[in-house]
Design a protein around this motif. Structure first.
Motif, PDB file in Angstrom:
ATOM      1  N   LEU A 286       0.855  -1.177   0.000  1.00  0.00           N
ATOM      2  CA  LEU A 286       0.000   0.000   0.000  1.00  0.00           C
ATOM      3  C   LEU A 286       0.897   1.234   0.000  1.00  0.00           C
ATOM      4  N   VAL A 287       0.689   2.131  -0.962  1.00  0.00           N
ATOM      5  CA  VAL A 287       1.519   3.324  -1.077  1.00  0.00           C
ATOM      6  C   VAL A 287       0.637   4.567  -0.992  1.00  0.00           C
ATOM      7  N   LEU A 288       0.836   5.359   0.055  1.00  0.00           N
ATOM      8  CA  LEU A 288       0.074   6.589   0.234  1.00  0.00           C
ATOM      9  C   LEU A 288       0.736   7.697  -0.575  1.00  0.00           C
ATOM     10  N   ASN A 289      -0.072   8.485  -1.249  1.00  0.00           N
ATOM     11  CA  ASN A 289       0.501   9.540  -2.084  1.00  0.00           C
ATOM     12  C   ASN A 289       0.821  10.785  -1.254  1.00  0.00           C
ATOM     13  N   LEU A 290       1.239  11.837  -1.919  1.00  0.00           N
ATOM     14  CA  LEU A 290       1.687  13.043  -1.242  1.00  0.00           C
ATOM     15  C   LEU A 290       0.508  13.926  -0.847  1.00  0.00           C
ATOM     16  N   ALA A 291       0.540  14.427   0.361  1.00  0.00           N
ATOM     17  CA  ALA A 291      -0.527  15.275   0.887  1.00  0.00           C
ATOM     18  C   ALA A 291      -0.520  16.651   0.212  1.00  0.00           C
ATOM     19  N   PRO A 292      -1.639  17.375   0.273  1.00  0.00           N
ATOM     20  CA  PRO A 292      -1.701  18.733  -0.291  1.00  0.00           C
ATOM     21  C   PRO A 292      -0.972  19.713   0.625  1.00  0.00           C
ATOM     22  N   VAL A 293       0.359  19.660   0.598  1.00  0.00           N
ATOM     23  CA  VAL A 293       1.153  20.433   1.550  1.00  0.00           C
ATOM     24  C   VAL A 293       1.005  21.938   1.350  1.00  0.00           C
ATOM     25  N   GLY A 294       0.464  22.344   0.214  1.00  0.00           N
ATOM     26  CA  GLY A 294       0.183  23.756  -0.001  1.00  0.00           C
ATOM     27  C   GLY A 294      -0.894  24.293   0.920  1.00  0.00           C
ATOM     28  N   CYS A 295      -1.549  23.407   1.666  1.00  0.00           N
ATOM     29  CA  CYS A 295      -2.552  23.815   2.659  1.00  0.00           C
ATOM     30  C   CYS A 295      -1.992  23.774   4.084  1.00  0.00           C
ATOM     31  N   TYR A 296      -0.733  23.367   4.232  1.00  0.00           N
ATOM     32  CA  TYR A 296      -0.132  23.233   5.552  1.00  0.00           C
ATOM     33  C   TYR A 296       0.328  24.603   6.074  1.00  0.00           C
ATOM     34  N   PRO A 297      -0.005  24.951   7.301  1.00  0.00           N
ATOM     35  CA  PRO A 297       0.439  26.224   7.861  1.00  0.00           C
ATOM     36  C   PRO A 297       1.949  26.441   7.777  1.00  0.00           C
ATOM     37  N   ALA A 298       2.738  25.396   7.944  1.00  0.00           N
ATOM     38  CA  ALA A 298       4.189  25.528   7.873  1.00  0.00           C
ATOM     39  C   ALA A 298       4.644  25.994   6.497  1.00  0.00           C
ATOM     40  N   ILE A 299       3.986  25.509   5.457  1.00  0.00           N
ATOM     41  CA  ILE A 299       4.334  25.910   4.083  1.00  0.00           C
ATOM     42  C   ILE A 299       3.763  27.283   3.779  1.00  0.00           C
ATOM     43  N   LEU A 300       2.565  27.542   4.238  1.00  0.00           N
ATOM     44  CA  LEU A 300       1.921  28.837   3.989  1.00  0.00           C
ATOM     45  C   LEU A 300       2.693  29.994   4.622  1.00  0.00           C
ATOM     46  N   THR A 301       3.389  29.726   5.719  1.00  0.00           N
ATOM     47  CA  THR A 301       4.162  30.778   6.380  1.00  0.00           C
ATOM     48  C   THR A 301       5.634  30.769   5.982  1.00  0.00           C
ATOM     49  N   GLY A 302       6.098  29.702   5.352  1.00  0.00           N
ATOM     50  CA  GLY A 302       7.511  29.604   5.021  1.00  0.00           C
ATOM     51  C   GLY A 302       7.842  29.759   3.555  1.00  0.00           C
TER      52      GLY A 302
ATOM     53  N   HIS B 257      -4.374  12.082  -0.637  1.00  0.00           N
ATOM     54  CA  HIS B 257      -4.405  13.503  -0.993  1.00  0.00           C
ATOM     55  C   HIS B 257      -5.839  13.971  -1.220  1.00  0.00           C
ATOM     56  N   LYS B 258      -6.622  13.143  -1.863  1.00  0.00           N
ATOM     57  CA  LYS B 258      -8.003  13.506  -2.207  1.00  0.00           C
ATOM     58  C   LYS B 258      -8.829  13.840  -0.978  1.00  0.00           C
ATOM     59  N   ILE B 259      -8.799  12.952   0.009  1.00  0.00           N
ATOM     60  CA  ILE B 259      -9.639  13.188   1.181  1.00  0.00           C
ATOM     61  C   ILE B 259      -9.035  14.243   2.093  1.00  0.00           C
ATOM     62  N   LEU B 260      -7.689  14.322   2.170  1.00  0.00           N
ATOM     63  CA  LEU B 260      -7.076  15.332   3.023  1.00  0.00           C
ATOM     64  C   LEU B 260      -7.316  16.737   2.463  1.00  0.00           C
ATOM     65  N   LEU B 261      -7.266  16.869   1.146  1.00  0.00           N
ATOM     66  CA  LEU B 261      -7.563  18.162   0.527  1.00  0.00           C
ATOM     67  C   LEU B 261      -9.006  18.565   0.832  1.00  0.00           C
ATOM     68  N   ASP B 262      -9.904  17.599   0.763  1.00  0.00           N
ATOM     69  CA  ASP B 262     -11.309  17.885   1.071  1.00  0.00           C
ATOM     70  C   ASP B 262     -11.482  18.266   2.536  1.00  0.00           C
ATOM     71  N   LEU B 263     -10.689  17.647   3.411  1.00  0.00           N
ATOM     72  CA  LEU B 263     -10.729  18.007   4.827  1.00  0.00           C
ATOM     73  C   LEU B 263     -10.284  19.448   5.038  1.00  0.00           C
ATOM     74  N   PHE B 264      -9.228  19.860   4.359  1.00  0.00           N
ATOM     75  CA  PHE B 264      -8.767  21.243   4.473  1.00  0.00           C
ATOM     76  C   PHE B 264      -9.782  22.225   3.901  1.00  0.00           C
ATOM     77  N   GLN B 265     -10.390  21.851   2.792  1.00  0.00           N
ATOM     78  CA  GLN B 265     -11.316  22.763   2.118  1.00  0.00           C
ATOM     79  C   GLN B 265     -12.694  22.805   2.761  1.00  0.00           C
ATOM     80  N   HIS B 266     -13.147  21.657   3.260  1.00  0.00           N
ATOM     81  CA  HIS B 266     -14.503  21.572   3.809  1.00  0.00           C
ATOM     82  C   HIS B 266     -14.496  20.840   5.152  1.00  0.00           C
ATOM     83  N   PRO B 267     -13.791  21.353   6.144  1.00  0.00           N
ATOM     84  CA  PRO B 267     -13.698  20.640   7.429  1.00  0.00           C
ATOM     85  C   PRO B 267     -15.062  20.394   8.086  1.00  0.00           C
ATOM     86  N   LYS B 268     -15.986  21.313   7.914  1.00  0.00           N
ATOM     87  CA  LYS B 268     -17.290  21.165   8.560  1.00  0.00           C
ATOM     88  C   LYS B 268     -18.088  19.997   8.001  1.00  0.00           C
ATOM     89  N   SER B 269     -17.789  19.621   6.750  1.00  0.00           N
ATOM     90  CA  SER B 269     -18.473  18.466   6.155  1.00  0.00           C
ATOM     91  C   SER B 269     -18.077  17.168   6.852  1.00  0.00           C
TER      92      SER B 269
END
Length: 382
Positions: free
Chosen positions: A218-234, A284-296
């Motif tokens: 099982l190989v997990l792909n790369l997360a949407p790191v462009g939504c990570y606070p560390a990347i957004l501030t760095g 990546h698909k579900i994590l991106l959706d979590l960042f975009q629509h956490p309330k869902s």
């Protein structure tokens, strides 16, 4: 009347026992014997902190109620996968005290990369335990297991049986540090140049493990790191670089490029290794959706970190990481954890919360983000 009732109860109990044992007998054919995990801090269950003990609170506050070697407030995706297969949490390979390797082991360590570090060890926060080192640790582990079963008496109780390697699940969650460690200095275009090598290293490792008996990966792909606070501030950017959810467009486009190449490489590897099961997991698909629509998903905060310092909108400061204290101005400031991490996607600006990990794990288990599209129960070895 009483004897009739007793006979009916006895028959019912016998029938129930028969059903239960029949069920378990069938299901036992679908149980993996172990999990061997390769990765970085996203799946490290204590390897780094076993090698370099120093972790303190508030790590582990949600589930373990104390630091447990995990870069989160609680359980990681690999923990949930182990639980779903009826296994205990994976012991880190580097942990010499209290480990139990009968159900596999975890080679992942914080800050690990797929490629060998280009600079001296620990420069830019990179770990010495790259994927190549983790692979060598796996090979050494197998040699020790084989030796323990060929020397007469059974092996030590903390080791698995020597037929475990064909009946195990091999999981990979690595590549993020290769992508992010030089992002601020060389930019998106510079990072993209190394992506084929990173993916080649992952595919090559799968082939080597296949050569020593591994069959299910099982190989997990790369997360949407462009939504990570560390990347957004760095990462230097303008407002036009942000999408409507506040994530970095150029960074996440590079992530999509990475994931497309990874998916293609795994497909090619699957064709080459005819009787291997190689699954690409689009976390990546579900994590991106979590960042975009956490309330869902029943959460409240997407790109804001639970544990950090810096206030709105990210609660993250590059100079003051979660749990640390520092003199800022004339006052000593501490990056503290929120009281409700279950409402956050981001734990510390770099890693996800247990709440996010649980939702991603559910998607892995039900097969909704798998390619080929199988649920975990279909991947059982024969």
């Amino acid at each position: 009347m009483g004897s009739i009732l007793q006979r009916k109860l006895a028959f019912s109990l016998l029938f129930l026992i028969t059903v239960v044992f029949s069920c378990c007998k069938v299901n036992s054919k679908c149980e993996f014997k172990a999990i061997f995990n390769f990765g970085d801090s996203n799946s490290d269950t204590g390897g780094f902190w076993a090698a370099f003990p120093a972790q303190s609170g508030p790590w582990g506050m949600t589930y373990f109620k104390k630091p447990a070697g995990r870069a989160s407030d609680g359980r990681l995706i690999i923990d949930f996968l182990a639980e779903s297969l009826g296994m205990p949490f994976l012991s880190p390979y580097l942990q010499s005290i209290g480990s139990d390797f009968r159900h596999g082991t975890n080679f992942a360590t914080l800050a690990s990369t797929a490629l060998l570090p280009k600079t001296s060890l620990f420069v830019s926060g990179i770990s010495p335990f790259s994927l190549a080192i983790q692979l060598n640790q796996m090979k050494h582990f197998k040699v020790k297991v084989d030796e323990s079963h060929s020397s007469g008496p059974p092996g030590l109780p903390i080791l698995p049986s020597n037929d475990v390697f064909r009946k195990s699940l091999y999981t990979f969650y690595i590549g993020q540090n290769d992508f992010t460690s030089n992002l601020a200095s060389i930019g998106v275009d510079g990072v993209k140049q190394d992506i084929p090598q990173v993916i080649g290293q992952i595919a090559g490792t799968i082939k080597e493990i296949y050569g020593i008996g591994g069959r299910t990966f099982l190989v997990l792909n790369l997360a949407p790191v462009g939504c990570y606070p560390a990347i957004l501030t760095g990462y230097n950017h303008t407002v036009s670089d942000l999408d409507k959810f506040g994530c970095l467009i150029p960074v996440n486009k590079a992530v999509e490029y990475y994931n497309a190449l990874l998916k293609k490489s795994l497909s090619d590897t699957r064709t080459e290794l005819k009787n291997a099961t190689i699954i690409y997991l689009d976390t990546h698909k579900i994590l991106l959706d979590l960042f975009q629509h956490p309330k869902s998903y029943g959460l409240k905060h997407g790109i804001k970190a639970c544990c950090g310092y810096g206030g709105h909108p990210y609660n993250f400061d590059q100079k003051l990481f979660c749990g640390n204290s520092k003199l800022i101005g004339n006052a000593s400031m501490t990056a503290k954890a929120c009281r409700d991490p279950h409402n956050y996607v981001s734990w510390d600006g770099i890693h996800t919360t247990e709440a996010a990990n649980h939702r991603i794990s559910m998607a892995i288990l039900n097969g909704s983000i798998s390619d080929p599209p199988f649920t975990l129960s279909y991947l059982c070895p024969s």
